[in-house]
Design an enzyme around this catalytic site. Structure first.
Site, PDB file in Angstrom:
ATOM      1  CB  CYS A 187      -0.808   0.091   0.911  1.00 43.76           C
ATOM      2  SG  CYS A 187      -2.058   0.995   1.611  1.00 43.76           S
TER       3      CYS A 187
ATOM      4  CB  CYS B 163       4.521  14.301  13.027  1.00 47.31           C
ATOM      5  SG  CYS B 163       4.696  13.941  11.198  1.00 47.31           S
TER       6      CYS B 163
HETATM    7 ZN   LIG Z   1       6.650  12.444  10.369  1.00 46.49          ZN
END
Ligand SMILES: [Zn+2]
Ligand SMILES: [Zn+2]
Ligand SMILES: [Zn+2]
Ligand SMILES: [Zn+2]
Ligand SMILES: [Zn+2]
Ligand SMILES: [Zn+2]
Length: 509
Positions: free
Chosen positions: A309, A317
């Protein structure tokens, strides 16, 4: 019954009992209708034997079928000219099973043609080993020795002749010439069998079978290791610009009849060859792309790709982005998806050579990047197979589904695998296309298949909640059918385009 006939029959005997099942892919002419729709074991609706624009007619032949084919040809020939079966076989082999050429030469000068082909003429005495006083010019043994010579009368001692024949057979040669330097006399098949030990007869007859297939344009061996089948297909080498003859062997191997490579639809064979050569030449420039780790475009944390994928989420983050172009993922799942399209920058019109060459490299890298990514993803899908197998087993434990009922997952992964293979080659194809309206349609089809594959890929890699199993199954089934249909649309349109000569390329193939 003559001697020659009996010996010939022996030669054509079965050494092994191969499955004589013949798979025919011809007779696919009928139009779509309700009678042609069946439901398979996995709940899929499949259209039986419906002919697609990219289908070609072919047959899968076992070694036994190949013998039958050769015997029929021999009978056709011996019914019009007076030849023994052994002579007809010898002539066919010499003329690489080209009947027209054989007849033309034979009718012109029968004696000379038989002689050239190393075929024993019926009125001649058989070449036999004879004892005589002399010196062998290979080993320089002298005295009373067994000697042998072919029609050309260059004689050598029996043991030298035998060594010579065995070494030529081991090199894979079937049209063996006299050992005398510069002599082009072909040693007859019967002489070879007479001179050699039984143990080499089998090896030689297998070699004849192999060369029969290798010599004729309408046959090709299945490239799967140890597969005994050959494919008969009448797509000629000269039409490989307008058709991609993809065939499936009885062993399951799917490959291109034109070049023997793995299925490379929709790209034509000559294009595949040029593309692979280019990739090899530019491999250093493009090497970094093969890397399995990249930095998050937001926070620069190193991220490893571990599934097929392309939808990546940074662990640190949480930024969601596309593995291929590193752009935000939010733009990918929607209609303004354009990850597949190469936007020509003004650089291509630039005057100075450096800017131009940078633009052309950028263009190449766009396509190569996506080509290589699908290749890489297909490899990662192999890991997905293992995981899928475990999940299927687990699903049976957790639910009351049978083994057959959980096949939908494997089917989905099979579909992903096939479609990534197709997508991979669409980028090589697109690289060589001249930009016009046709290219737009092609890229729309490519984008739709990309999106569909990405959606299914994500679904296959996502965890299932036990309670939701039946709705999960339905979702996977639906998306699998949809992905297959997108692939079909793309392949159908490109195949029609090839047949109509609709595609324009930036280079000549
Ligand atoms: Zn990141
Ligand atoms: Zn000798
Ligand atoms: Zn000779
Ligand atoms: Zn095979
Ligand atoms: Zn090919
Ligand atoms: Zn992208």
């Amino acid at each position: 019954m003559s001697d020659a006939y009996e010996e010939d029959e022996g030669f054509f005997q079965e050494e092994e009992d191969f499955d004589d099942e013949v798979f025919e892919n011809s007779d696919l002419e009928e139009e779509f209708d309700a009678d042609n729709v069946v439901i398979d074991d996995y709940g899929f609706t499949v259209e039986k034997k419906r002919r697609k624009a990219y289908d070609v007619d072919y047959k899968v032949l076992s070694p036994k079928d190949l013998r039958v084919w050769q015997n029929e040809k021999i009978e056709q020939l011996t019914s019009i000219i007076t030849l023994t079966r052994e002579q007809a076989l010898g002539l066919y082999r010499y003329f690489k099973w080209n009947r027209e050429k054989l007849l033309e030469m034979y009718v012109d000068d029968p004696e000379r043609t038989l002689h050239k082909a190393g075929v024993q003429q019926s009125d001649e005495k058989k070449h036999e080993v004879a004892e005589k006083e002399g010196t062998c010019s290979i080993c320089f043994d002298e005295g009373l020795l067994p000697f042998f010579s072919a029609d050309c009368n260059h004689d050598f001692c029996l043991s030298c002749y035998q060594h010579y024949l065995v070494s030529r057979i081991q090199e894979g040669e079937t049209m063996i010439q006299c050992p005398e330097e510069g002599c082009s006399q072909i040693i007859s098949q019967q002489s070879i069998l007479n001179l050699l030990d039984e143990k080499f007869h089998y090896q030689f007859s297998r070699l004849l079978d192999r060369s029969f297939v290798d010599d004729s344009d309408m046959f090709r061996w299945c490239p799967a290791p140890d597969c005994p089948y050959a494919i008969e297909c009448h797509v000629s080498q000269s039409s490989l610009n307008s058709v991609v003859p993809t065939v499936t062997c009885l062993c399951g191997k799917q490959f291109c009849f034109g070049c023997g490579r793995d299925n490379h639809q929709p790209a034509i064979c000559p294009l595949v060859k040029v593309w692979l050569q280019k990739c090899q030449d530019d491999s250093e420039t493009a090497n970094w792309i093969h890397a399995n780790t990249k930095e998050c475009p937001k926070c620069s944390t190193t991220i490893e790709k571990n599934g097929g994928c392309n939808h990546m989420t940074c662990k640190k983050c949480k930024y969601e982005y596309c593995w291929v172009c590193l752009g935000p993922w939010s733009e990918h799942g929607t209609n303004w998806y354009s990850c597949n399209r190469y936007e020509e920058k003004s650089g291509s019109n630039a005057r100075d050579a450096q800017t131009r060459s940078r633009a052309s490299l950028e263009r190449y890298l766009h396509y190569y990047n996506r080509f290589a990514n699908h290749e890489q993803s297909a490899k990662l899908d192999h890991q997905l197979y293992d995981k899928t197998y475990q999940r299927m087993t687990q699903m049976q434990v957790d639910s009351n589904l049978s083994w057959v009922e959980v096949q939908f997952l494997k089917n989905a992964v099979d579909t992903l695998f096939d479609c990534r293979q197709t997508l991979k080659w669409t980028y090589a194809f697109a690289y060589f296309l001249v930009r016009n309206n046709q290219t737009e349609i092609f890229e729309d089809n490519q984008r739709d298949l990309e999106l569909a594959v990405e959606n299914l890929s994500e679904l296959c890699e996502s965890p299932t909640l036990d309670k939701m199993l039946s709705s999960y199954k339905q979702k996977v089934l639906d998306r699998t059918v949809y992905v297959r249909s997108r692939r079909d649309v793309l392949l159908d349109d490109t195949a029609r385009g090839l047949a109509e000569g609709r595609w324009e390329y930036v280079v000549d193939f």
